[in-house]
Design a protein around this motif. Structure first.
Motif: not given
Length: 563
Positions: A549-558, A431-432, A394-409
């Motif tokens: 909705v516009d495929p040329r704009k921002t898309k988020f994948y969970f 960008k992260i 991904y060009e941009v990544a949002m990393l969200v960890g909760a408690g010990i869930g930070v380990t993969p990040f």
């Protein structure tokens, strides 16, 4: 909404296809047994309960074929690697393996209940027919002599054979009881409250699947359900059903003959069973390989860091391993996400004390390190792939960890540090955004060193904007609040020592997603979570909400870590 379709269509498509196959199998076999001429006499005794018993059996065969595949971790890792060129959509489905495993298990439970109830009715009707409680035809069919195990229809051969006796003396009955009891124990022990509080109970009872599959293969050998076979001359049931006294006396009505169906379940499950045996053999080989301790550290908040070395071990960011400590339990294996980077010559895990197994491991660490290493030999199985492997796609990544869930990040951020250090030209991510939620201040301490290194590295390279991180403390007391107020003007945070100050409370996710979308108006943003299911629900909805909705704009994948 196109955004909803983008985020959920693949998983829904998989569920729709799976459900469609289940429905097709149920209806096909239901009408096969409800309308087939060879079951005319069998239906006369059993009625619609015949079809209601056999149709679920076909669905059970299909789902028992599937149930082992999602837990063949090495197979999934192999497929994930093979699909690297097929896009993230295909690979994302592999991250649903546990969800699919549970879905298939629910169907097995439902169909087992229907199959069992229908057969209880069948046995009762067989018994009543043998006693002559119904019409003359039912009595005649139940009284057919057995010549070479080919003539009789009713498995209850004597009026002294009760339904209970048949259940506990026949192959189909005994195996059916064993299968059902095993399944009940497996399902009930898999409830979250049991799994989290009494993991050993869950682990041991889950291995009753061996008994379940053994019984399943043998179950059909009882051949309780019997169909009419072709005689010479043929016996026409529609013509002869009203001429019972003429059976065997006139050419048109020879004595009808019946045979049990050929057992088919083994043909459905033999392939997955072989694959699973190979999976366990590979795990055993890995278990036998020597693992050495490189470093052992007790971190704050009862977190144990193990740095391990194993010959030939190769990993990718965000992957996890299963650990086994024979001194604690010979059979238990527990998953832990690795916190080391692929660039390092060791692999590490951070283990928080949350259950019996981890508590015993950390308690033993209180002894001398040499005693710990000598006594607590460690078996390692893995590594295995997860959703976090795709973070650099991904060009941009949002990393969200909760408690010990930070380990993969931790693994991801370390790898980024090495890539910057080596000026790796293959780094696609530009960008992260990193978010870490903790309930207590000590939980931040073991990870703060890495963030400080990243801060310095980014500043030296003039890339301070590459990493945006926000730490959230969700629990505090008045003394801590007073301490923060006194040091409010300090250049660094009083909790972590970082330049970025700790936030108090929970993130405003609408605000965060809006900011990410504003700063990256044409990017594909991968949102990665290692944390509770409640937070996963929130973030998945936000990804849908803020995907343009516009495929040329921002898309988020969970993407969510699943074990």
């Amino acid at each position: 909404d196109p955004a909803v379709w983008v985020m959920t269509s693949s998983w829904l498509d998989l569920q729709v296809v799976w459900m469609a196959i289940n429905i097709f199998l149920f209806l096909w076999f239901y009408f096969f047994y409800d309308l087939g001429d060879q079951f005319f006499y069998t239906r006369h005794i059993l009625g619609s309960a015949l079809a209601w018993a056999r149709a679920p059996a076909a669905v059970l065969n299909f789902n028992c074929l599937l149930i082992l595949l999602p837990v063949c971790r090495n197979l999934l890792s192999l497929i994930r690697g093979s699909f690297m060129c097929c896009g993230r959509t295909m690979r994302k489905q592999l991250d649903k393996n546990i969800s699919f495993h549970k879905l298939v298990a629910y169907m097995i439970g439902l169909m087992t209940a229907v199959h069992t109830i229908a057969h209880f009715l069948n046995v009762e009707w067989y018994y009543n027919s043998r006693l002559g409680k119904y019409d003359d035809l039912s009595m005649a069919l139940s009284s057919l002599d057995d010549s070479g195990n080919t003539t009789f229809l009713n498995p209850i051969r004597s009026t002294t054979t009760t339904p209970t006796l048949l259940v506990f003396t026949s192959v189909a009955g005994i195996t059916g009881v064993i299968i059902t009891l095993s399944l009940i124990l497996i399902i009930t022990s898999s409830m979250e409250v049991i799994r989290r509080s009494y993991f050993e109970v869950f682990w041991f009872t889950h291995h009753l699947f061996i008994v379940f599959f053994a019984g399943l293969v043998i179950h059909g050998a009882g051949r309780i359900v019997r169909s009419q076979t072709t005689t010479n001359p043929p016996h026409n049931a529609t013509f002869c059903k009203d001429r019972i006294d003429d059976w065997g006396k006139i050419q048109e009505c020879p004595v009808p003959q019946f045979a049990g169906g050929f057992p088919q379940t083994w043909m459905w499950v033999i392939g997955p069973m072989i694959l699973y045996v190979c999976e366990r053999l590979l795990r055993f080989i890995r278990y036998m390989q020597t693992v050495k301790y490189r470093k052992i550290v007790i971190r704050p908040s009862k977190v144990l860091e193990l740095q391990l070395v194993k010959n030939g071990f190769k990993m990718d960011v965000g992957q996890y391993v299963f650990l086994n400590c024979p001194a604690i339990s010979q059979l238990e294996w527990h998953p832990f996400t690795m916190t080391s980077a692929p660039e390092e010559d060791f692999f590490s895990v951070h283990i928080r004390s949350v259950g019996d197994w981890t508590q015993k491991l950390i308690m033993d660490k209180d002894k001398a390190m040499q005693d710990f290493c000598d006594k607590l030999k460690m078996g390692v199985d893995g590594p295995f792939g997860t959703a976090s492997e795709d973070v650099f796609d991904y060009e941009v990544a949002m990393l969200v960890g909760a408690g010990i869930g930070v380990t993969p990040f931790a693994s991801i951020l370390k790898s980024i540090w090495y890539k910057f250090k080596d000026s790796n030209p293959k780094l696609r991510t530009r960008k992260i955004y990193f978010y870490w939620l903790c309930r207590e201040t000590h939980a931040f301490e073991w990870f703060a060193d890495l963030l400080q290194l990243l801060e310095r590295e980014m500043e030296e390279r003039g890339m301070g904007s590459f990493l945006t991180y926000k730490l959230y403390l969700t629990g505090w007391d008045q003394s801590h609040a007073n301490h923060v107020m006194v040091h409010a003007d300090a250049d660094t945070d009083v909790v972590t020592g970082l330049k970025q100050k700790t936030n108090y409370g929970r993130p405003n996710w609408d605000k965060e997603f809006e900011q990410v979308r504003k700063e990256n108006p044409t990017s594909v943003v991968g949102t990665f979570l290692c944390g509770p299911a409640v937070l996963a629900t929130v973030l998945s909805k936000k990804c849908v909400k803020y995907t343009d909705v516009d495929p040329r704009k921002t898309k988020f994948y969970f993407n969510k870590e699943n074990f």
